[in-house]
Design a protein around this motif. Structure first.
Motif, PDB file in Angstrom:
ATOM      1  N   TRP A  43      10.528  -2.332   9.376  1.00 34.05           N
ATOM      2  CA  TRP A  43       9.980  -2.461   8.030  1.00 34.05           C
ATOM      3  C   TRP A  43      11.095  -2.973   7.121  1.00 34.05           C
ATOM      4  CZ3 TRP A  43      12.051   1.910  10.015  1.00 34.05           C
ATOM      5  CH2 TRP A  43      11.293   2.589  10.977  1.00 34.05           C
ATOM      6  N   PRO A  44      10.753  -3.598   6.008  1.00 39.53           N
ATOM      7  CA  PRO A  44      11.790  -3.968   5.044  1.00 39.53           C
ATOM      8  C   PRO A  44      12.470  -2.711   4.503  1.00 39.53           C
ATOM      9  CG  PRO A  44       9.724  -5.105   4.586  1.00 39.53           C
ATOM     10  CD  PRO A  44       9.414  -4.061   5.605  1.00 39.53           C
ATOM     11  N   VAL A  45      13.795  -2.751   4.404  1.00 39.79           N
ATOM     12  CA  VAL A  45      14.561  -1.606   3.906  1.00 39.79           C
ATOM     13  C   VAL A  45      15.315  -2.030   2.658  1.00 39.79           C
ATOM     14  CG1 VAL A  45      16.365   0.083   4.396  1.00 39.79           C
ATOM     15  CG2 VAL A  45      14.811  -0.647   6.226  1.00 39.79           C
ATOM     16  N   LEU A  46      15.063  -1.320   1.564  1.00 41.55           N
ATOM     17  CA  LEU A  46      15.716  -1.598   0.291  1.00 41.55           C
ATOM     18  C   LEU A  46      16.752  -0.517   0.014  1.00 41.55           C
ATOM     19  CD1 LEU A  46      15.927  -3.093  -2.462  1.00 41.55           C
ATOM     20  CD2 LEU A  46      14.083  -1.601  -3.277  1.00 41.55           C
ATOM     21  N   MET A  47      18.015  -0.909  -0.082  1.00 42.42           N
ATOM     22  CA  MET A  47      19.062   0.030  -0.465  1.00 42.42           C
ATOM     23  C   MET A  47      19.377  -0.166  -1.939  1.00 42.42           C
ATOM     24  SD  MET A  47      22.856   0.783   1.121  1.00 42.42           S
ATOM     25  CE  MET A  47      23.693  -0.580   0.319  1.00 42.42           C
ATOM     26  N   VAL A  48      19.237   0.911  -2.702  1.00 39.66           N
ATOM     27  CA  VAL A  48      19.391   0.841  -4.153  1.00 39.66           C
ATOM     28  C   VAL A  48      20.813   1.251  -4.533  1.00 39.66           C
ATOM     29  CG1 VAL A  48      18.547   1.705  -6.367  1.00 39.66           C
ATOM     30  CG2 VAL A  48      16.937   1.349  -4.468  1.00 39.66           C
ATOM     31  N   ASN A  49      21.523   0.351  -5.172  1.00 37.66           N
ATOM     32  CA  ASN A  49      22.889   0.598  -5.621  1.00 37.66           C
ATOM     33  C   ASN A  49      23.000   0.709  -7.140  1.00 37.66           C
ATOM     34  OD1 ASN A  49      24.676   0.502  -3.184  1.00 37.66           O
ATOM     35  ND2 ASN A  49      23.721  -1.505  -2.954  1.00 37.66           N
ATOM     36  N   ALA A  50      22.177  -0.055  -7.849  1.00 39.66           N
ATOM     37  CA  ALA A  50      22.302  -0.152  -9.301  1.00 39.66           C
ATOM     38  C   ALA A  50      21.259   0.713 -10.004  1.00 39.66           C
ATOM     39  CB  ALA A  50      22.142  -1.608  -9.739  1.00 39.66           C
ATOM     40  N   LYS A  51      21.537   1.047 -11.241  1.00 36.52           N
ATOM     41  CA  LYS A  51      20.605   1.831 -12.044  1.00 36.52           C
ATOM     42  C   LYS A  51      19.373   0.991 -12.362  1.00 36.52           C
ATOM     43  CE  LYS A  51      20.206   4.435 -16.361  1.00 36.52           C
ATOM     44  NZ  LYS A  51      20.903   4.856 -17.605  1.00 36.52           N
ATOM     45  N   LYS A 105       0.801  -1.218   0.000  1.00 35.44           N
ATOM     46  CA  LYS A 105       0.000   0.000   0.000  1.00 35.44           C
ATOM     47  C   LYS A 105       0.839   1.276   0.000  1.00 35.44           C
ATOM     48  CE  LYS A 105      -3.931  -2.125   2.408  1.00 35.44           C
ATOM     49  NZ  LYS A 105      -4.801  -2.060   3.618  1.00 35.44           N
ATOM     50  N   THR A 106       1.935   1.280   0.735  1.00 38.41           N
ATOM     51  CA  THR A 106       2.721   2.504   0.870  1.00 38.41           C
ATOM     52  C   THR A 106       4.217   2.207   0.803  1.00 38.41           C
ATOM     53  OG1 THR A 106       1.015   3.434   2.324  1.00 38.41           O
ATOM     54  CG2 THR A 106       3.139   4.550   2.274  1.00 38.41           C
ATOM     55  N   ILE A 107       4.916   3.005   0.004  1.00 41.47           N
ATOM     56  CA  ILE A 107       6.368   2.925  -0.096  1.00 41.47           C
ATOM     57  C   ILE A 107       6.936   4.273   0.320  1.00 41.47           C
ATOM     58  CG2 ILE A 107       8.345   2.614  -1.633  1.00 41.47           C
ATOM     59  CD1 ILE A 107       6.459   0.969  -3.449  1.00 41.47           C
ATOM     60  N   LEU A 108       7.838   4.259   1.283  1.00 41.57           N
ATOM     61  CA  LEU A 108       8.528   5.482   1.696  1.00 41.57           C
ATOM     62  C   LEU A 108       9.900   5.501   1.058  1.00 41.57           C
ATOM     63  CD1 LEU A 108       8.670   7.090   5.208  1.00 41.57           C
ATOM     64  CD2 LEU A 108      10.776   6.770   3.916  1.00 41.57           C
ATOM     65  N   VAL A 109      10.233   6.599   0.385  1.00 44.25           N
ATOM     66  CA  VAL A 109      11.552   6.722  -0.216  1.00 44.25           C
ATOM     67  C   VAL A 109      12.190   8.017   0.260  1.00 44.25           C
ATOM     68  CG1 VAL A 109      10.564   7.695  -2.338  1.00 44.25           C
ATOM     69  CG2 VAL A 109      12.889   6.790  -2.361  1.00 44.25           C
ATOM     70  N   LEU A 139       7.370  -0.729   2.716  1.00 48.09           N
ATOM     71  CA  LEU A 139       8.745  -0.802   2.252  1.00 48.09           C
ATOM     72  C   LEU A 139       9.390   0.575   2.395  1.00 48.09           C
ATOM     73  CD1 LEU A 139      10.958  -2.511   0.738  1.00 48.09           C
ATOM     74  CD2 LEU A 139       9.986  -1.607  -1.395  1.00 48.09           C
ATOM     75  N   VAL A 140      10.636   0.602   2.871  1.00 49.09           N
ATOM     76  CA  VAL A 140      11.435   1.826   2.924  1.00 49.09           C
ATOM     77  C   VAL A 140      12.547   1.695   1.889  1.00 49.09           C
ATOM     78  CG1 VAL A 140      12.987   3.254   4.312  1.00 49.09           C
ATOM     79  CG2 VAL A 140      10.939   2.252   5.353  1.00 49.09           C
ATOM     80  N   VAL A 141      12.696   2.707   1.042  1.00 49.47           N
ATOM     81  CA  VAL A 141      13.700   2.677  -0.018  1.00 49.47           C
ATOM     82  C   VAL A 141      14.681   3.818   0.208  1.00 49.47           C
ATOM     83  CG1 VAL A 141      14.122   2.703  -2.504  1.00 49.47           C
ATOM     84  CG2 VAL A 141      11.986   1.735  -1.608  1.00 49.47           C
ATOM     85  N   ILE A 142      15.962   3.503   0.202  1.00 52.42           N
ATOM     86  CA  ILE A 142      16.999   4.515   0.385  1.00 52.42           C
ATOM     87  C   ILE A 142      18.089   4.322  -0.657  1.00 52.42           C
ATOM     88  CG2 ILE A 142      16.608   4.845   2.865  1.00 52.42           C
ATOM     89  CD1 ILE A 142      18.862   2.947   3.440  1.00 52.42           C
ATOM     90  N   GLY A 143      18.839   5.384  -0.910  1.00 56.64           N
ATOM     91  CA  GLY A 143      19.942   5.301  -1.848  1.00 56.64           C
ATOM     92  C   GLY A 143      21.187   4.756  -1.176  1.00 56.64           C
ATOM     93  N   ALA A 144      22.162   4.395  -1.993  1.00 56.94           N
ATOM     94  CA  ALA A 144      23.437   3.913  -1.459  1.00 56.94           C
ATOM     95  C   ALA A 144      24.085   5.014  -0.648  1.00 56.94           C
ATOM     96  CB  ALA A 144      24.356   3.482  -2.602  1.00 56.94           C
ATOM     97  N   HIS A 145      24.749   4.629   0.429  1.00 52.96           N
ATOM     98  CA  HIS A 145      25.347   5.611   1.313  1.00 52.96           C
ATOM     99  C   HIS A 145      26.607   6.212   0.706  1.00 52.96           C
ATOM    100  CE1 HIS A 145      27.179   1.680   2.308  1.00 52.96           C
ATOM    101  NE2 HIS A 145      28.289   2.372   2.425  1.00 52.96           N
ATOM    102  N   ALA A 163      11.922   2.985  -6.540  1.00 57.17           N
ATOM    103  CA  ALA A 163      10.671   3.020  -5.782  1.00 57.17           C
ATOM    104  C   ALA A 163       9.483   3.273  -6.710  1.00 57.17           C
ATOM    105  CB  ALA A 163      10.744   4.095  -4.704  1.00 57.17           C
ATOM    106  N   ALA A 164       9.682   4.119  -7.717  1.00 53.23           N
ATOM    107  CA  ALA A 164       8.608   4.402  -8.672  1.00 53.23           C
ATOM    108  C   ALA A 164       8.267   3.159  -9.489  1.00 53.23           C
ATOM    109  CB  ALA A 164       9.013   5.551  -9.592  1.00 53.23           C
ATOM    110  N   LEU A 165       9.276   2.389  -9.881  1.00 52.96           N
ATOM    111  CA  LEU A 165       9.020   1.140 -10.606  1.00 52.96           C
ATOM    112  C   LEU A 165       8.189   0.178  -9.768  1.00 52.96           C
ATOM    113  CD1 LEU A 165      12.438   0.311 -12.355  1.00 52.96           C
ATOM    114  CD2 LEU A 165      10.256   0.767 -13.485  1.00 52.96           C
ATOM    115  N   ILE A 166       8.564   0.062  -8.491  1.00 53.78           N
ATOM    116  CA  ILE A 166       7.835  -0.850  -7.596  1.00 53.78           C
ATOM    117  C   ILE A 166       6.409  -0.349  -7.373  1.00 53.78           C
ATOM    118  CG2 ILE A 166       7.782  -1.839  -5.272  1.00 53.78           C
ATOM    119  CD1 ILE A 166      10.844  -1.597  -5.245  1.00 53.78           C
ATOM    120  N   ALA A 167       6.253   0.967  -7.191  1.00 54.03           N
ATOM    121  CA  ALA A 167       4.928   1.544  -6.964  1.00 54.03           C
ATOM    122  C   ALA A 167       4.038   1.361  -8.184  1.00 54.03           C
ATOM    123  CB  ALA A 167       5.056   3.019  -6.604  1.00 54.03           C
ATOM    124  N   ALA A 168       4.608   1.536  -9.370  1.00 55.24           N
ATOM    125  CA  ALA A 168       3.822   1.373 -10.596  1.00 55.24           C
ATOM    126  C   ALA A 168       3.340  -0.068 -10.739  1.00 55.24           C
ATOM    127  CB  ALA A 168       4.661   1.776 -11.803  1.00 55.24           C
TER     128      ALA A 168
END
Length: 287
Positions: free
Chosen positions: A126-134, A2-6, A97-103, A21-26
């Motif tokens: 909550w599940p935390v997704l760290m995005v590293n790749a394009k 239902k909700t994704i926090l980025v 889901l929580v989505v964050i960029g690479a540190h 996050a937009a891909l997952i939300a779509a």
């Protein structure tokens, strides 16, 4: 879902997180909630100025997402430390889901405090997704690590509920921890005894992996149990390259013991070193 926090700091790293996050939300139809954290340990006029600019940038981001993807988006500017801001926002809206960029790697601070990603996962409910790749498409190949613990099993079940990839694109990986290789026993056992010992461990692990996979009520998993003299995190990252996985999934807690992996520490090390996306799932989440 239902909700994704980025969370975004308007950097290139954060742009990758927003796009993923937009891909997952779509795909899921979830609401996308974008936040930016403004450091409040500054003079009030600076905080006020950064807040106004951040609100404007978030609105521009929403306009872009609505134009290209037609997503349901909301925004918020939060005051505080990035780690605290992300967690407080997540506490308030309870996202799926929580989505964050690479540190940004800052060696000295990372040693003593930990990255925002690591600190968020230690605290997260909550599940935390760290995005590293394009992000170019939905996830194709998912590598799920397991130590056969209940938190690991619950992480697998929760992963299925998130529906990030097709069930037949998942691989279950168990890294066999062989204490005899690094303890005094290795100096006592003969080469033949060591071979027999490791073979027995392999058979036991493959059987346990088969039984573990049977408790997962969806799809056919590709199960792999392998031995490694390297640290578990290094073995997982090597396997991710070998299988061309675009998402590594770890439970943020697991078994603790001499012959078992502590998945929490493994998760943090994978987050620190991964060159691809990593999803960390805490225990006790509803399935």
């Amino acid at each position: 879902m239902k909700t994704i926090l980025v969370a975004t700091d308007f950097s290139v790293r954060s742009d990758l997180a927003v796009t993923r996050a937009a891909l997952i939300a779509a795909k899921s139809g979830a609401r996308l909630h974008l936040i930016h954290v403004v450091d409040d340990d500054q003079k009030p006029r600076i905080v006020e100025g950064e807040t106004d600019i951040s609100k404007q940038l978030l609105q521009e981001e929403i306009a872009r997402l609505n134009q290209t993807d037609g997503l349901n988006c909301t925004t918020d500017v939060v005051l505080g430390d990035p780690f605290e801001g992300i967690c407080n926002s997540a506490d308030a809206i309870n996202p799926d889901l929580v989505v964050i960029g690479a540190h940004r790697r800052r060696a000295l601070r990372d040693v003593f405090v930990g990255t925002t990603a690591q600190r968020t996962i230690r605290r997260a409910r909550w599940p935390v997704l760290m995005v590293n790749a394009k992000p170019e498409q939905t996830y194709r190949t998912v590598l799920l690590t397991t130590d056969f613990s209940e938190p690991s099993r619950m992480a697998a079940l929760h992963l299925a509920g998130l529906d990030l990839a097709a069930p037949d694109d998942h691989t279950l990986l168990h890294i066999i921890d062989a204490p005899a290789r690094r303890l005094v026993m290795s100096d006592v056992l003969s080469e033949r005894q060591m071979i027999r010992y490791l073979a027995a461990l392999q058979i036991e692990a493959e059987q346990e992996l088969k039984e573990f996979a049977a408790t997962l009520p969806f799809g056919d998993w590709h199960g792999i149990a392998r031995q490694s003299s390297a640290p578990t995190s290094e073995a997982v990252l090597k396997a991710a390259v070998e299988f061309d996985a675009d998402l590594i999934v770890v439970a943020s807690q697991g078994r603790v013991g001499l012959s078992k992996t502590f998945l929490g520490s493994v998760a943090e090390e994978i987050l620190r070193r991964a060159d691809r996306d990593v999803l960390a799932i805490p225990p006790n989440l509803p399935v």
